[in-house]
Motif scaffolding. Structure first.
Motif, PDB file in Angstrom:
ATOM      1  N   GLU A  23       0.517  -6.086 -12.888  1.00 23.02           N
ATOM      2  CA  GLU A  23       0.886  -5.504 -11.470  1.00 23.02           C
ATOM      3  C   GLU A  23       0.493  -4.137 -11.708  1.00 23.02           C
ATOM      4  N   TRP A  24       0.499  -3.538 -12.836  1.00 21.00           N
ATOM      5  CA  TRP A  24       0.215  -1.958 -12.973  1.00 21.00           C
ATOM      6  C   TRP A  24      -1.430  -1.971 -12.956  1.00 21.00           C
ATOM      7  N   TRP A  25      -2.104  -2.860 -13.408  1.00 26.31           N
ATOM      8  CA  TRP A  25      -3.320  -2.717 -13.337  1.00 26.31           C
ATOM      9  C   TRP A  25      -4.018  -2.887 -11.718  1.00 26.31           C
ATOM     10  N   GLU A  26      -3.395  -3.749 -11.061  1.00 27.04           N
ATOM     11  CA  GLU A  26      -3.761  -3.961  -9.672  1.00 27.04           C
ATOM     12  C   GLU A  26      -3.380  -2.586  -8.923  1.00 27.04           C
ATOM     13  N   GLU A  27      -2.281  -1.972  -9.148  1.00 21.40           N
ATOM     14  CA  GLU A  27      -2.036  -0.582  -8.654  1.00 21.40           C
ATOM     15  C   GLU A  27      -2.894   0.472  -8.924  1.00 21.40           C
ATOM     16  N   THR A  28      -3.392   0.526 -10.192  1.00 21.99           N
ATOM     17  CA  THR A  28      -4.423   1.388 -10.515  1.00 21.99           C
ATOM     18  C   THR A  28      -5.858   1.210  -9.861  1.00 21.99           C
ATOM     19  N   ALA A  29      -6.051  -0.248  -9.706  1.00 16.94           N
ATOM     20  CA  ALA A  29      -7.364  -0.401  -8.914  1.00 16.94           C
ATOM     21  C   ALA A  29      -7.164   0.118  -7.640  1.00 16.94           C
ATOM     22  N   LEU A  30      -6.034  -0.321  -6.927  1.00 18.88           N
ATOM     23  CA  LEU A  30      -5.828   0.168  -5.470  1.00 18.88           C
ATOM     24  C   LEU A  30      -5.850   1.761  -5.208  1.00 18.88           C
ATOM     25  N   ALA A  70      11.146   8.960   7.424  1.00 19.59           N
ATOM     26  CA  ALA A  70      10.443   9.470   6.433  1.00 19.59           C
ATOM     27  C   ALA A  70       9.378   9.067   5.856  1.00 19.59           C
ATOM     28  N   VAL A  71       9.532   7.598   5.449  1.00 18.51           N
ATOM     29  CA  VAL A  71       8.512   6.995   5.017  1.00 18.51           C
ATOM     30  C   VAL A  71       7.202   6.836   5.824  1.00 18.51           C
ATOM     31  N   ASN A  72       7.578   6.550   7.418  1.00 21.06           N
ATOM     32  CA  ASN A  72       6.552   6.349   8.218  1.00 21.06           C
ATOM     33  C   ASN A  72       5.492   7.589   8.217  1.00 21.06           C
ATOM     34  N   LYS A  73       6.436   8.625   8.148  1.00 24.34           N
ATOM     35  CA  LYS A  73       5.787  10.037   8.551  1.00 24.34           C
ATOM     36  C   LYS A  73       5.095  10.398   7.024  1.00 24.34           C
ATOM     37  N   ALA A  74       5.576  10.068   6.092  1.00 19.60           N
ATOM     38  CA  ALA A  74       4.783  10.068   4.802  1.00 19.60           C
ATOM     39  C   ALA A  74       3.532   9.463   4.764  1.00 19.60           C
ATOM     40  N   TRP A  75       3.671   8.111   5.200  1.00 20.26           N
ATOM     41  CA  TRP A  75       2.366   7.225   5.428  1.00 20.26           C
ATOM     42  C   TRP A  75       1.195   7.734   6.277  1.00 20.26           C
ATOM     43  N   MET A  76       1.990   8.304   7.375  1.00 17.66           N
ATOM     44  CA  MET A  76       0.640   9.035   8.167  1.00 17.66           C
ATOM     45  C   MET A  76       0.145  10.350   7.748  1.00 17.66           C
ATOM     46  N   GLU A  77       0.927  11.041   6.832  1.00 20.81           N
ATOM     47  CA  GLU A  77       0.215  12.180   6.359  1.00 20.81           C
ATOM     48  C   GLU A  77      -0.274  12.023   5.093  1.00 20.81           C
ATOM     49  N   ARG A  78      -0.741  10.879   4.864  1.00 20.92           N
ATOM     50  CA  ARG A  78      -1.330  10.726   3.479  1.00 20.92           C
ATOM     51  C   ARG A  78      -2.871  11.368   3.421  1.00 20.92           C
ATOM     52  N   GLU A  79      -3.502  11.541   2.225  1.00 19.00           N
ATOM     53  CA  GLU A  79      -4.788  12.169   2.476  1.00 19.00           C
ATOM     54  C   GLU A  79      -5.657  10.991   2.207  1.00 19.00           C
ATOM     55  N   GLY A  80      -6.845  11.189   2.886  1.00 20.45           N
ATOM     56  CA  GLY A  80      -7.990  10.461   2.593  1.00 20.45           C
ATOM     57  C   GLY A  80      -8.706  10.631   1.475  1.00 20.45           C
ATOM     58  N   ARG A  81      -9.547   9.717   1.055  1.00 24.18           N
ATOM     59  CA  ARG A  81     -10.530   9.810  -0.131  1.00 24.18           C
ATOM     60  C   ARG A  81     -11.306  11.086  -0.013  1.00 24.18           C
ATOM     61  N   ARG A  82     -11.995  11.409   0.984  1.00 28.63           N
ATOM     62  CA  ARG A  82     -12.670  12.565   1.039  1.00 28.63           C
ATOM     63  C   ARG A  82     -11.790  13.804   0.803  1.00 28.63           C
ATOM     64  N   MET A 136       0.892  -1.404   0.089  1.00 25.81           N
ATOM     65  CA  MET A 136       0.177   0.003  -0.003  1.00 25.81           C
ATOM     66  C   MET A 136       0.793   1.390  -0.123  1.00 25.81           C
ATOM     67  N   GLN A 137       1.991   1.391   0.709  1.00 22.73           N
ATOM     68  CA  GLN A 137       2.906   2.319   0.696  1.00 22.73           C
ATOM     69  C   GLN A 137       3.513   2.588  -1.028  1.00 22.73           C
ATOM     70  N   SER A 138       3.843   1.610  -1.705  1.00 26.34           N
ATOM     71  CA  SER A 138       4.352   1.679  -2.831  1.00 26.34           C
ATOM     72  C   SER A 138       3.014   2.155  -3.710  1.00 26.34           C
ATOM     73  N   VAL A 139       1.991   1.943  -3.554  1.00 24.72           N
ATOM     74  CA  VAL A 139       0.780   2.567  -4.295  1.00 24.72           C
ATOM     75  C   VAL A 139       0.766   3.882  -4.110  1.00 24.72           C
ATOM     76  N   GLU A 140       0.940   4.275  -2.470  1.00 23.63           N
ATOM     77  CA  GLU A 140       0.779   5.486  -2.246  1.00 23.63           C
ATOM     78  C   GLU A 140       1.766   6.663  -2.970  1.00 23.63           C
ATOM     79  N   ALA A 141       3.052   5.762  -2.963  1.00 23.14           N
ATOM     80  CA  ALA A 141       4.204   6.702  -3.819  1.00 23.14           C
ATOM     81  C   ALA A 141       3.960   7.073  -5.258  1.00 23.14           C
ATOM     82  N   LEU A 142       2.760   6.216  -5.884  1.00 19.69           N
ATOM     83  CA  LEU A 142       2.451   6.516  -7.156  1.00 19.69           C
ATOM     84  C   LEU A 142       1.388   7.642  -7.276  1.00 19.69           C
ATOM     85  N   VAL A 143       1.027   8.167  -6.247  1.00 15.66           N
ATOM     86  CA  VAL A 143      -0.124   9.315  -6.180  1.00 15.66           C
ATOM     87  C   VAL A 143       0.513  10.640  -6.390  1.00 15.66           C
ATOM     88  N   GLU A 144       0.223  11.221  -7.485  1.00 12.12           N
ATOM     89  CA  GLU A 144       0.674  12.588  -7.798  1.00 12.12           C
ATOM     90  C   GLU A 144       0.853  13.596  -6.443  1.00 12.12           C
TER      91      GLU A 144
END
Length: 622
Positions: free
Chosen positions: A552-559, A519-531, A484-492
């Motif tokens: 793999e790319w399809w599953e990343e996009t779906a997540l 830094a990874v832990n902090k970035a994960w906690m600071e992520r935005e929710g969908r709302r 899930m963190q790797s997917v979060e890293a793909l969010v612009e």
């Protein structure tokens, strides 16, 4: 008596001067043949070529073939002159070949031409390298996509979606055909279980009139049985009566089929279009089809839009329907003048929608035509004659051939249609959400570094992406990311996507790996929710992600587009051992997890890395 031989010799000399051959000479014909053979073979004249009178016969031999233009033979005949011209042309051709051979031989004797095996091999290697370099140079020069597109400027210029009156508009009827082939079962299952049925793709009742079908050509014999079983199982496949192809008429065959057999659920209120009265009984429903709405008519109607999409495209159906809904009602909301109190007839929408490429055609990842245009394409002889070639460019030619081509609205969406972040194309950037688009819009309009989350050095870089760089292979910000963190890293624009480019910690005493993990832990906690990412709206984000070439790319996009929590609640341990509240998107909270007072520091760090997940339903719309 002595004068008699002299008289004979003088007569012989006279005959020789006049070219006369004595008939008493029986060897004349043989002598002439011998002379010809001798002359053609390049040897001296044979001694047998002498007449009984002792005179050489080569001076007297005359033949029709040897002297076709002799004045003694009369006028030249047509077959003799033609054979002469052919001989001259043949001789001229031989002379050209001889000249070429002489020049090649002279070139081969040049001192720079290799003659030894080693030098010949070395020359061939150099020539191959030159050919490769020249080919790459020509490919680079002819390739128009040399740098990433300025997607930030596209998003800055595009107004926020949806408009204020959006939910007052009735939904549009959308028929989406996903082009597939007989061996694409795995990709079809991905589509069925993700955007075709997921509630976050369909979003409430907005897609109550949106139908998804797979479009295939005739399967190969070894696949025919499996395709028949799959079609009977899922009720969502269309087999066109043509061989499977991409640029040899499949798109035209699809539009022709859709003009006759495409149907969608009816609207609650009839629309004032010419095709609104065409109805049909509902076909067998697929599992991902919308269920009938209460108080809706039983019969299905013609779709307002018919679209084509590739099977490597991830489509958010509600976003797509929303854009088309606005275009469908654009003509209805325009002010009209009444003639003697009678309103003018409502014209059917003429819309060509997609991603406009070079102001010439809509990209082949997905494009659509309004119903009236599809109906015209199916009946037009001119369109039927243009079926071979790049299918996306052919559709643009069909639109230009329409009798009312000047009234067709070309509608393009450059902000919310893009390629997967790992595709590496000029259309690639991170998964985009409305919150980041708003930040980009503020950056490019205000240009104030204090009010933006991006570094000032990229404020004027319209093509900058925090996720990927054009021309470079994607590298994750950290090698130890969870899925899930790797997917979060793909969010612009996400904090996770900027971990690799920012300083990890102000504490220089920490090891780099420890600082990076913090830094990874902090970035994960600071992520935005969908709302927060959707700015508390239901729509306004990505319409399509293209160039998904790997599962793999399809599953990343779906997540990224369908997964995630509506709200994020996290707690970061402070240096005193107490837990301080972190970022939150809303005051409503479902649960909190606090580390025990006697836990070690390692336990606290492990606890901080554990996300607090609010599960959401992933079932399709029932």
């Amino acid at each position: 008596m002595s004068s008699e031989p002299q008289r004979s010799r003088s007569m012989a000399m006279g005959n020789a001067r006049s070219g006369y051959e004595s008939p008493s000479s029986s060897d004349s014909d043989d002598s002439c043949d011998t002379i010809r053979v001798s002359i053609h073979s390049g040897r001296a004249t044979s001694s047998t070529a002498v007449s009984r009178a002792g005179s050489p016969h080569f001076g007297f031999c005359s033949d029709l073939d040897d002297e076709p233009s002799s004045p003694l033979l009369g006028p030249t005949r047509w077959w003799d002159s033609d054979s002469g011209r052919r001989r001259r042309r043949r001789d001229a051709g031989f002379s050209v070949v001889r000249r070429v051979k002489r020049r090649l031989a002279r070139l081969a004797r040049h001192p720079l031409v290799p003659t030894q095996p080693v030098t010949i091999l070395f020359s061939l290697v150099l020539f191959a390298l030159f050919a490769i370099i020249l080919t790459l140079f020509l490919i680079y020069q002819l390739n128009p996509d040399k740098e990433a597109l300025p997607w930030r400027s596209y998003c800055a210029l595009q107004p926020a979606f949806p408009p204020n009156n959006f939910y007052k508009l009735s939904p549009a009827g959308v028929f989406l055909g996903v082009f597939s082939m007989d061996s694409g079962l795995e990709r079809r299952m991905f589509v069925r279980t993700t955007f075709a049925s997921h509630e976050r793709s369909r979003v409430d009742n907005g897609t109550s009139r949106t139908i998804v079908r797979f479009i295939l050509g005739k399967p190969r014999p070894e696949w025919e049985r499996r395709i028949q079983l799959e079609a009977e199982t899922y009720n969502d496949m269309v087999i066109l009566p043509i061989s499977e192809n991409m640029n040899n008429g499949k798109t035209h065959a699809y539009f022709t089929w859709a003009a006759r057999h495409a149907w969608v659920p009816p609207p609650l209120t009839p629309l004032p279009f010419s095709y609104a009265n065409q109805t049909s009984i509902p076909p067998p429903l697929a599992a991902h089809d919308p269920r009938p709405q209460p108080n809706s008519p039983p019969d299905w109607v013609r779709p307002d839009f018919i679209l084509k999409a590739d099977d490597d495209s991830f489509v958010m159906l509600a976003e797509l329907e929303g854009r088309l809904r606005v275009e469908m009602h654009a003509g209805l909301n325009e002010p009209t003048s009444y003639y003697y109190g009678v309103p003018p007839p409502v014209e059917d929408p003429l819309v060509y929608w997609g991603y406009l490429v070079k102001n010439k055609f809509m990209g082949g990842e997905m494009y659509g035509l309004s119903w009236s245009m599809v109906n015209w394409v199916a009946q037009s002889e001119a369109a039927r004659g243009l079926t071979r070639g790049a299918e996306d460019k052919l559709v643009a030619k069909w639109v230009l051939l329409h009798p009312r081509a000047g009234s067709v609205r070309w509608k393009s969406d450059h902000c919310w249609i893009y390629d997967h972040p790992k595709a590496g194309t000029v259309y690639s950037h991170g998964f985009l959400f409305p919150s980041e688009a708003s930040r980009v819009r503020r950056q490019l309009t205000n240009a104030d570094p204090k009010k933006t989350s991006s570094p000032p050095s990229v404020l004027n870089t319209f093509s900058h992406s925090s996720v990927c760089t054009f021309g470079s292979r994607y590298t994750p910000p950290s090698p130890n990311l969870t899925p899930m963190q790797s997917v979060e890293a793909l969010v612009e624009g996400s904090a996770m996507s900027r971990v690799g480019t920012s300083s990890h910690s102000e504490d220089l005493s920490l090891e780099p790996s420890v600082a990076l993990q913090r830094a990874v832990n902090k970035a994960w906690m600071e992520r935005e929710g969908r709302r927060a990412r959707y700015e508390h709206k239901k729509l306004g984000g990505t319409v399509l992600v293209h160039f998904i070439k790997k599962n793999e790319w399809w599953e990343e996009t779906a997540l990224a587009l369908l997964g995630g929590d509506d709200y994020i609640y996290s707690k970061l341990p402070s240096s005193s051992g107490r837990v301080d509240p972190g970022n939150q998107d809303n005051k409503n909270r479902s649960s909190d997890v606090e580390p025990s007072s006697n836990s070690t520091r390692q336990d606290k760090e492990t606890e901080s890395r554990t996300p607090i997940i609010i599960t959401t339903s992933t079932t399709g719309n029932g």
